[in-house]
Design a protein around this motif. Structure first.
Motif, PDB file in Angstrom:
ATOM      1  N   CYS A  75       0.814  -1.213   0.000  1.00  0.00           N
ATOM      2  CA  CYS A  75       0.000   0.000   0.000  1.00  0.00           C
ATOM      3  C   CYS A  75       0.849   1.265   0.000  1.00  0.00           C
ATOM      4  O   CYS A  75       0.302   2.371   0.022  1.00  0.00           O
ATOM      5  CB  CYS A  75      -0.937   0.018   1.202  1.00  0.00           C
ATOM      6  SG  CYS A  75      -2.240  -1.223   1.111  1.00  0.00           S
ATOM      7  N   MET A  76       2.161   1.098   0.009  1.00  0.00           N
ATOM      8  CA  MET A  76       3.075   2.235  -0.067  1.00  0.00           C
ATOM      9  C   MET A  76       4.240   1.877  -0.979  1.00  0.00           C
ATOM     10  O   MET A  76       4.808   0.786  -0.862  1.00  0.00           O
ATOM     11  CB  MET A  76       3.589   2.624   1.319  1.00  0.00           C
ATOM     12  CG  MET A  76       2.546   3.225   2.255  1.00  0.00           C
ATOM     13  SD  MET A  76       3.260   3.652   3.860  1.00  0.00           S
ATOM     14  CE  MET A  76       4.501   4.854   3.354  1.00  0.00           C
ATOM     15  N   GLN A  77       4.576   2.796  -1.860  1.00  0.00           N
ATOM     16  CA  GLN A  77       5.683   2.540  -2.767  1.00  0.00           C
ATOM     17  C   GLN A  77       6.991   2.333  -2.006  1.00  0.00           C
ATOM     18  O   GLN A  77       7.802   1.483  -2.381  1.00  0.00           O
ATOM     19  CB  GLN A  77       5.845   3.708  -3.747  1.00  0.00           C
ATOM     20  CG  GLN A  77       6.937   3.488  -4.777  1.00  0.00           C
ATOM     21  CD  GLN A  77       7.184   4.722  -5.610  1.00  0.00           C
ATOM     22  OE1 GLN A  77       8.225   5.346  -5.511  1.00  0.00           O
ATOM     23  NE2 GLN A  77       6.214   5.091  -6.444  1.00  0.00           N
ATOM     24  N   GLU A  78       7.189   3.079  -0.930  1.00  0.00           N
ATOM     25  CA  GLU A  78       8.448   2.977  -0.192  1.00  0.00           C
ATOM     26  C   GLU A  78       8.619   1.591   0.426  1.00  0.00           C
ATOM     27  O   GLU A  78       9.717   1.041   0.456  1.00  0.00           O
ATOM     28  CB  GLU A  78       8.515   4.056   0.902  1.00  0.00           C
ATOM     29  CG  GLU A  78       9.850   4.138   1.627  1.00  0.00           C
ATOM     30  CD  GLU A  78      11.027   4.380   0.690  1.00  0.00           C
ATOM     31  OE1 GLU A  78      12.136   3.913   1.011  1.00  0.00           O
ATOM     32  OE2 GLU A  78      10.836   5.026  -0.357  1.00  0.00           O
ATOM     33  N   ASN A  79       7.539   1.023   0.922  1.00  0.00           N
ATOM     34  CA  ASN A  79       7.614  -0.332   1.469  1.00  0.00           C
ATOM     35  C   ASN A  79       7.970  -1.337   0.380  1.00  0.00           C
ATOM     36  O   ASN A  79       8.746  -2.270   0.613  1.00  0.00           O
ATOM     37  CB  ASN A  79       6.287  -0.721   2.124  1.00  0.00           C
ATOM     38  CG  ASN A  79       6.071  -0.041   3.453  1.00  0.00           C
ATOM     39  OD1 ASN A  79       7.030   0.364   4.115  1.00  0.00           O
ATOM     40  ND2 ASN A  79       4.822   0.114   3.855  1.00  0.00           N
ATOM     41  N   CYS A  80       7.375  -1.152  -0.784  1.00  0.00           N
ATOM     42  CA  CYS A  80       7.681  -2.043  -1.904  1.00  0.00           C
ATOM     43  C   CYS A  80       9.147  -1.902  -2.314  1.00  0.00           C
ATOM     44  O   CYS A  80       9.827  -2.891  -2.597  1.00  0.00           O
ATOM     45  CB  CYS A  80       6.767  -1.724  -3.087  1.00  0.00           C
ATOM     46  SG  CYS A  80       6.904  -2.908  -4.447  1.00  0.00           S
ATOM     47  N   ARG A  81       9.642  -0.685  -2.312  1.00  0.00           N
ATOM     48  CA  ARG A  81      11.042  -0.451  -2.667  1.00  0.00           C
ATOM     49  C   ARG A  81      11.985  -1.134  -1.675  1.00  0.00           C
ATOM     50  O   ARG A  81      12.979  -1.756  -2.057  1.00  0.00           O
ATOM     51  CB  ARG A  81      11.310   1.053  -2.722  1.00  0.00           C
ATOM     52  CG  ARG A  81      12.661   1.423  -3.331  1.00  0.00           C
ATOM     53  CD  ARG A  81      12.856   2.926  -3.298  1.00  0.00           C
ATOM     54  NE  ARG A  81      11.858   3.648  -4.086  1.00  0.00           N
ATOM     55  CZ  ARG A  81      11.952   3.841  -5.387  1.00  0.00           C
ATOM     56  NH1 ARG A  81      13.003   3.355  -6.059  1.00  0.00           N
ATOM     57  NH2 ARG A  81      11.024   4.510  -6.030  1.00  0.00           N
ATOM     58  N   LYS A  82      11.662  -1.006  -0.386  1.00  0.00           N
ATOM     59  CA  LYS A  82      12.493  -1.650   0.642  1.00  0.00           C
ATOM     60  C   LYS A  82      12.499  -3.168   0.465  1.00  0.00           C
ATOM     61  O   LYS A  82      13.539  -3.811   0.606  1.00  0.00           O
ATOM     62  CB  LYS A  82      11.971  -1.291   2.040  1.00  0.00           C
ATOM     63  CG  LYS A  82      12.229   0.144   2.457  1.00  0.00           C
ATOM     64  CD  LYS A  82      11.633   0.399   3.843  1.00  0.00           C
ATOM     65  CE  LYS A  82      11.866   1.828   4.293  1.00  0.00           C
ATOM     66  NZ  LYS A  82      11.245   2.086   5.628  1.00  0.00           N
ATOM     67  N   PHE A  83      11.311  -3.720   0.184  1.00  0.00           N
ATOM     68  CA  PHE A  83      11.223  -5.159  -0.011  1.00  0.00           C
ATOM     69  C   PHE A  83      12.060  -5.599  -1.198  1.00  0.00           C
ATOM     70  O   PHE A  83      12.779  -6.601  -1.133  1.00  0.00           O
ATOM     71  CB  PHE A  83       9.769  -5.591  -0.207  1.00  0.00           C
ATOM     72  CG  PHE A  83       9.625  -7.034  -0.591  1.00  0.00           C
ATOM     73  CD1 PHE A  83       9.767  -8.035   0.357  1.00  0.00           C
ATOM     74  CD2 PHE A  83       9.367  -7.401  -1.910  1.00  0.00           C
ATOM     75  CE1 PHE A  83       9.659  -9.376   0.002  1.00  0.00           C
ATOM     76  CE2 PHE A  83       9.254  -8.727  -2.271  1.00  0.00           C
ATOM     77  CZ  PHE A  83       9.399  -9.721  -1.318  1.00  0.00           C
ATOM     78  N   LEU A  84      11.974  -4.867  -2.308  1.00  0.00           N
ATOM     79  CA  LEU A  84      12.735  -5.227  -3.502  1.00  0.00           C
ATOM     80  C   LEU A  84      14.237  -5.212  -3.224  1.00  0.00           C
ATOM     81  O   LEU A  84      14.975  -6.088  -3.688  1.00  0.00           O
ATOM     82  CB  LEU A  84      12.399  -4.276  -4.644  1.00  0.00           C
ATOM     83  CG  LEU A  84      11.036  -4.490  -5.327  1.00  0.00           C
ATOM     84  CD1 LEU A  84      10.750  -3.346  -6.289  1.00  0.00           C
ATOM     85  CD2 LEU A  84      10.983  -5.830  -6.049  1.00  0.00           C
TER      86      LEU A  84
END
Length: 307
Positions: A75-84
């Motif tokens: 639900c947040m781009q930043e969380n997705c970026r961290k996961f990647l």
């Protein structure tokens, strides 16, 4: 792509497979006894990779042997970026392997991971972070959270809240992952070579508890599992009151075996390699469970072999 300040929703699938012939993740997740523990390992691994328990939403877990397929939502781009970034560095896989190792009480669980968004296999483009984000953003979730996942989530959060309210060191502490920051790695070290302890005037090699120890304890300890738990809690913050009573209530319908199994599982999960045979034997001795201690040490088997 939407600006990072806007509502940003994307979806992906994580494919998990154990390369060990003895461990089939879909079968383990299908077990009513192990489902919640494996879900916990997944939640903690995702939390490690994003820095937050809310960084990734698990929508559905599919069992498609040999894969366990996890549908996730960001639900947040930043969380997705961290996961990647965590996934690309291999830290998500390492975290998951370690959490599963503790959950299942085994020494090694090699896991292969694969990340997909729609028809795109993201493992081939991990260096192109923005492209991966775009693929995930394009894949909107096609479902709400599965009812079973909702129940597992509630159980997980209840246990987490319970741990925090008792001032325990939470095993789901969220921080950047490296080999020294895992809670069960940072406080423990391998047992010294040749470490031994004395029982009935005999010397035995100390070691970490095995799945066989775990099952034998749960099968034979019977009604005294709570007393043994109170002996273990002296040096194990994860078992402080009212945890033991809560386990008794939560697994009352499943019976004594499951209550004892969950007790020792919590001990092993929180103590890691410090969950040793010596500590369990001492707790059994303290509660006059000498026969069970002898069974764990193989003394009865030895007597039968010589008879």
């Amino acid at each position: 792509m939407a600006d990072s300040s806007d509502l940003w929703i994307g979806s992906a699938y994580v494919f998990l497979q154990s390369t060990s012939e003895k461990i089939v993740l879909p079968c383990l997740y299908g077990s009513s006894q192990l489902k919640s523990s494996i879900f916990r390992a997944l939640k903690l691994a995702f939390a490690d990779s994003t820095g937050s328990l809310n960084g990734v939403d698990i929508l559905k877990v599919h069992c498609s042997e040999p894969h366990l397929i996890i549908q996730i939502k960001f639900c947040m781009q930043e969380n997705c970026r961290k996961f990647l970034r965590s996934y690309r560095a291999g830290l998500f896989r390492d975290s998951l392997q370690n959490h599963l190792q503790v959950t299942l009480s085994v020494n090694d669980i090699p896991v292969e991971v694969e990340l997909k968004a729609g028809s795109e296999r993201l493992d081939h483009m991990l260096q192109e972070e923005d492209r991966c984000l775009e693929c995930i953003y394009k894949e909107k979730p096609d479902r709400l959270r599965d009812e079973e996942i909702t129940e597992l989530e509630e159980s997980f959060r209840s246990l987490t809240f319970q741990q925090k309210s008792n001032n325990m060191t939470p095993t789901n502490e969220c921080r950047p992952l490296n080999s020294s920051s895992l809670p069960y790695c940072s406080v423990e070290s391998s047992l010294p070579a040749g470490a031994t302890f004395i029982f009935q005037e005999q010397s035995f090699v100390n070691r970490t508890l095995t799945p066989e120890d775990h099952q034998k304890f749960a099968k034979l300890v019977s009604k005294k599992w709570k007393q043994v738990g109170r002996s273990l809690q002296k040096n194990c913050r994860a078992l402080r009151d009212p945890v033991i009573d809560n386990l008794a209530h939560e697994y009352d319908r499943e019976g004594l075996y499951e209550q004892a199994y969950q007790l020792l599982l919590m001990f092993i999960q929180s103590e890691g390699k410090r969950a040793t045979l010596q500590r369990l034997i001492a707790a059994l001795e303290e509660n006059s469970l000498t026969t069970l201690a002898e069974d764990l040490l193989g003394l009865h088997q030895s007597e039968n072999d010589t008879s």
